[in-house]
Design an enzyme around this catalytic site. Sequence first.
Site, PDB file in Angstrom:
ATOM      1  N   ARG A  89      45.263  91.487  20.108  1.00  0.00           N
ATOM      2  CA  ARG A  89      46.453  90.911  19.800  1.00  0.00           C
ATOM      3  C   ARG A  89      47.295  92.216  19.327  1.00  0.00           C
ATOM      4  NH1 ARG A  89      45.140  85.471  19.230  1.00  0.00           N
ATOM      5  NH2 ARG A  89      47.062  84.078  18.991  1.00  0.00           N
ATOM      6  N   ARG A 134      46.990  70.502  14.455  1.00  0.00           N
ATOM      7  CA  ARG A 134      46.401  71.926  14.075  1.00  0.00           C
ATOM      8  C   ARG A 134      47.216  72.468  12.948  1.00  0.00           C
ATOM      9  NH1 ARG A 134      45.053  76.121  18.685  1.00  0.00           N
ATOM     10  NH2 ARG A 134      46.504  77.346  17.441  1.00  0.00           N
ATOM     11  N   ARG A 145      54.237  82.488  14.871  1.00  0.00           N
ATOM     12  CA  ARG A 145      53.487  83.103  15.850  1.00  0.00           C
ATOM     13  C   ARG A 145      54.246  83.745  17.018  1.00  0.00           C
ATOM     14  NH1 ARG A 145      50.803  77.955  16.340  1.00  0.00           N
ATOM     15  NH2 ARG A 145      49.675  78.398  18.005  1.00  0.00           N
TER      16      ARG A 145
END
Length: 203
Positions: A89, A134, A145
């Site tokens: 990432r 979640r 994100r």
Amino acid sequence: MMRLLIMGPPGAGKGTQAKKIAEHYAIPAISTGDIFRANVTEGTPLGLKVKQIMADGGYVGDDITNEIVTNRLLEDDTNDGWLLDGYPRTLQQVEHLDSVMTEHGVHLDAVLCLLADVDEVVARLHLRAVEEGRDDDSPDAIRARQEKYLQETSPLLETYRERDLLVEVDGLGPIDEVTRRIFEALDAHSEQLSKAAATPAAP
Ligand code: ADP
């Protein structure tokens, strides 16, 4: 024998497709997000360390993440290939993965990128928040994100494009339809590679 990465924005459906691809090639799908979540659930020292970072939608540190992947790739089930989901990432993770592969004398076959519109993926994540609950699917974490992905991860795609490894697939539509597109694109990519290998170099 297949070594693949699957990339794309949070909510693009990487995890779902990763499982199908892994089953097809009989290789393990390794998701750093799943590994971290399992540690959070079990309350391990690693889990305690990453819980808040994940809930905020941030990235776990490169050193920790790289170590997790290094160790996972030493397990026996990875000898015939693997699919990494959610890793690398960051640029540092790309470089780390390069060095691990060099050490093992192996290379990547393809980097699959699931393309998806930001509004669509955000809508999917809100839905998942309701369905699965979640921790990192709160509205603020979802935004964080997406932002992190755009800033830190999406530029990595260019690195893989330059290496002729990038295979882009439209991630919108029914799950099975996306899976079909993925296999079609991967087949076309490997055909291209073998053609290139069979063509004698110009004198
Ligand atoms: P999504 O695909 O929805 O972004 P993941 O399951 O891949 O979710 O990851 C969930 C969280 O786990 C990330 O937001 C991040 O906090 C952490 N994480 C997963 N993989 C990495 C990584 N390679 N580097 C840093 N953090 C990671």
